[in-house]
Design a protein around this motif. Sequence first.
Motif, PDB file in Angstrom:
ATOM      1  N   GLU A   1      19.097   3.057  -6.498  1.00 29.83           N
ATOM      2  CA  GLU A   1      19.306   3.394  -7.917  1.00 29.83           C
ATOM      3  C   GLU A   1      19.336   4.915  -8.087  1.00 29.83           C
ATOM      4  OE1 GLU A   1      19.985   2.046 -10.713  1.00 29.83           O
ATOM      5  OE2 GLU A   1      19.932  -0.086 -10.205  1.00 29.83           O
ATOM      6  N   PRO A   2      20.423   5.565  -7.690  1.00 23.91           N
ATOM      7  CA  PRO A   2      20.468   7.036  -7.749  1.00 23.91           C
ATOM      8  C   PRO A   2      20.431   7.596  -9.167  1.00 23.91           C
ATOM      9  CG  PRO A   2      22.626   6.143  -7.180  1.00 23.91           C
ATOM     10  CD  PRO A   2      21.668   4.995  -7.159  1.00 23.91           C
ATOM     11  N   GLU A   3      20.825   6.804 -10.166  1.00 23.79           N
ATOM     12  CA  GLU A   3      20.887   7.306 -11.534  1.00 23.79           C
ATOM     13  C   GLU A   3      19.605   7.046 -12.322  1.00 23.79           C
ATOM     14  OE1 GLU A   3      23.421   9.057 -12.452  1.00 23.79           O
ATOM     15  OE2 GLU A   3      24.504   8.683 -10.578  1.00 23.79           O
ATOM     16  N   ALA A   4      18.706   6.259 -11.763  1.00 21.71           N
ATOM     17  CA  ALA A   4      17.492   5.886 -12.500  1.00 21.71           C
ATOM     18  C   ALA A   4      16.525   7.061 -12.558  1.00 21.71           C
ATOM     19  CB  ALA A   4      16.820   4.690 -11.839  1.00 21.71           C
ATOM     20  N   ARG A   5      15.847   7.189 -13.695  1.00 17.81           N
ATOM     21  CA  ARG A   5      14.849   8.252 -13.841  1.00 17.81           C
ATOM     22  C   ARG A   5      13.637   7.980 -12.969  1.00 17.81           C
ATOM     23  NH1 ARG A   5      10.422   8.848 -17.008  1.00 17.81           N
ATOM     24  NH2 ARG A   5      10.852   6.849 -18.023  1.00 17.81           N
TER      25      ARG A   5
ATOM     26  N   GLY B   1      12.833  -4.931 -13.900  1.00 19.86           N
ATOM     27  CA  GLY B   1      14.087  -4.438 -13.352  1.00 19.86           C
ATOM     28  C   GLY B   1      15.296  -5.088 -13.979  1.00 19.86           C
ATOM     29  N   ILE B   2      15.201  -6.398 -14.259  1.00 20.27           N
ATOM     30  CA  ILE B   2      16.312  -7.106 -14.905  1.00 20.27           C
ATOM     31  C   ILE B   2      16.516  -6.590 -16.322  1.00 20.27           C
ATOM     32  CG2 ILE B   2      17.066  -9.353 -15.770  1.00 20.27           C
ATOM     33  CD1 ILE B   2      15.670 -10.614 -13.341  1.00 20.27           C
ATOM     34  N   VAL B   3      15.416  -6.417 -17.054  1.00 21.08           N
ATOM     35  CA  VAL B   3      15.503  -5.968 -18.447  1.00 21.08           C
ATOM     36  C   VAL B   3      16.064  -4.553 -18.539  1.00 21.08           C
ATOM     37  CG1 VAL B   3      14.137  -5.380 -20.491  1.00 21.08           C
ATOM     38  CG2 VAL B   3      13.661  -7.496 -19.248  1.00 21.08           C
ATOM     39  N   ASN B   4      15.610  -3.687 -17.622  1.00 24.79           N
ATOM     40  CA  ASN B   4      16.011  -2.279 -17.675  1.00 24.79           C
ATOM     41  C   ASN B   4      17.209  -1.942 -16.798  1.00 24.79           C
ATOM     42  OD1 ASN B   4      13.775  -1.265 -19.395  1.00 24.79           O
ATOM     43  ND2 ASN B   4      12.518  -1.940 -17.680  1.00 24.79           N
ATOM     44  N   GLY B   5      17.759  -2.939 -16.109  1.00 22.96           N
ATOM     45  CA  GLY B   5      18.896  -2.678 -15.244  1.00 22.96           C
ATOM     46  C   GLY B   5      18.549  -1.810 -14.052  1.00 22.96           C
ATOM     47  N   ASN B   6      17.342  -1.968 -13.531  1.00 21.39           N
ATOM     48  CA  ASN B   6      16.878  -1.148 -12.412  1.00 21.39           C
ATOM     49  C   ASN B   6      16.718  -2.041 -11.187  1.00 21.39           C
ATOM     50  OD1 ASN B   6      15.435   0.471 -10.572  1.00 21.39           O
ATOM     51  ND2 ASN B   6      14.438   1.607 -12.236  1.00 21.39           N
ATOM     52  N   MET B   7      17.694  -2.024 -10.305  1.00 20.01           N
ATOM     53  CA  MET B   7      17.661  -2.895  -9.132  1.00 20.01           C
ATOM     54  C   MET B   7      16.565  -2.506  -8.150  1.00 20.01           C
ATOM     55  SD  MET B   7      19.628  -5.407  -9.314  1.00 20.01           S
ATOM     56  CE  MET B   7      19.425  -5.916  -7.616  1.00 20.01           C
TER      57      MET B   7
ATOM     58  N   VAL C   1       0.825  -1.208   0.000  1.00 17.58           N
ATOM     59  CA  VAL C   1       0.000   0.000   0.000  1.00 17.58           C
ATOM     60  C   VAL C   1       0.864   1.264   0.000  1.00 17.58           C
ATOM     61  CG1 VAL C   1      -1.679   1.340   1.343  1.00 17.58           C
ATOM     62  CG2 VAL C   1      -1.981  -1.127   1.081  1.00 17.58           C
ATOM     63  N   THR C   2       1.986   1.212   0.679  1.00 19.25           N
ATOM     64  CA  THR C   2       2.803   2.425   0.846  1.00 19.25           C
ATOM     65  C   THR C   2       4.151   2.326   0.144  1.00 19.25           C
ATOM     66  OG1 THR C   2       3.783   1.621   2.918  1.00 19.25           O
ATOM     67  CG2 THR C   2       1.694   2.813   3.087  1.00 19.25           C
ATOM     68  N   MET C   3       4.221   1.540  -0.925  1.00 16.83           N
ATOM     69  CA  MET C   3       5.496   1.369  -1.621  1.00 16.83           C
ATOM     70  C   MET C   3       6.049   2.699  -2.116  1.00 16.83           C
ATOM     71  SD  MET C   3       7.668  -1.065  -2.410  1.00 16.83           S
ATOM     72  CE  MET C   3       6.754  -2.619  -2.519  1.00 16.83           C
ATOM     73  N   SER C   4       5.186   3.558  -2.615  1.00 15.56           N
ATOM     74  CA  SER C   4       5.657   4.833  -3.160  1.00 15.56           C
ATOM     75  C   SER C   4       6.267   5.733  -2.085  1.00 15.56           C
ATOM     76  CB  SER C   4       4.506   5.572  -3.849  1.00 15.56           C
ATOM     77  OG  SER C   4       3.446   5.805  -2.935  1.00 15.56           O
ATOM     78  N   ALA C   5       5.854   5.528  -0.822  1.00 20.10           N
ATOM     79  CA  ALA C   5       6.395   6.351   0.263  1.00 20.10           C
ATOM     80  C   ALA C   5       7.863   6.044   0.537  1.00 20.10           C
ATOM     81  CB  ALA C   5       5.569   6.148   1.536  1.00 20.10           C
ATOM     82  N   ALA C   6       8.317   4.882   0.061  1.00 21.18           N
ATOM     83  CA  ALA C   6       9.709   4.492   0.279  1.00 21.18           C
ATOM     84  C   ALA C   6      10.607   4.920  -0.879  1.00 21.18           C
ATOM     85  CB  ALA C   6       9.809   2.984   0.482  1.00 21.18           C
ATOM     86  N   GLU C   7      10.162   5.876  -1.675  1.00 22.84           N
ATOM     87  CA  GLU C   7      10.950   6.311  -2.822  1.00 22.84           C
ATOM     88  C   GLU C   7      12.354   6.766  -2.441  1.00 22.84           C
ATOM     89  OE1 GLU C   7      10.722   9.352  -6.651  1.00 22.84           O
ATOM     90  OE2 GLU C   7       8.997   9.102  -5.325  1.00 22.84           O
TER      91      GLU C   7
END
Length: 261
Positions: free
Chosen positions: A49-53, A220-226, A36-42
Amino acid sequence: METRVSNSLSVAQSHKKAPPWLWPLLWGALLMISVVTMSAAEPLFRWIEPEARQVIYDRAGFVTLLGRHLFVVGIAALVTIIVGVAAGIAVTRSWGSDFLPLVAQLASLGQTFPPVAVLALAVPVLGFGTLPIIVALMLYGLLPIVRNTLAGLQGVEGDLKAAAHAMGMKPGQILRQVELPLAAPVILAGIRTSVTINIATAALGATVGASNLGDPIISGIVNGNMAYVVQGALTIALLALTIDSLFEVLQRQLRARSSDA
């Protein structure tokens, strides 16, 4: 005096003992909080992933993905339990004992093929979507249920069945009132293993168009986003812990009933 001391210690220990439903409720609460609160952990995932958009998977809500995941695992578990327990019962009867080696080999065959291979073979026949992963989970989860059903039923002492027969019980009554209640903890252990394994295995369904909690992992695997991978893996792990702890409570209750009987 010694009796009073021992009684006081036993009472203290009983008060310290955690309620049986504590862990299922705890893991379930953590699971619901996470979806429910996944977005709050951004900020946390931004650190991963500091470089991810974008660091929060949003192609589908995690509540929706959780529901789809439970649906796939639940359908596969229901069919597998019915088939596995029925097969175990059949081959432990006198009229079906000749098929025991065949049933054991067929159940083992399902785990000799990796789920990915089963999916690759099933997709050309069944198409993309939910059905191929359900078939793969059924084949992969059948062995623990069949094996434990056989072990549980074969572990019932012959004297108990002979006594029940002497009391005038028919074979069906002996099965329902004697064998299955005594074998239930062992059978449930096999179901527990099957379902827990399939909760993780179901994530592979995302590779064949069956949307579930495996979607963030594959994306995440396809886009390299851990960050995506961690979100999917964390949710699946919490789901597995919740279901596994529920089965543990049920096993304890069945063992208590068997010991009291």
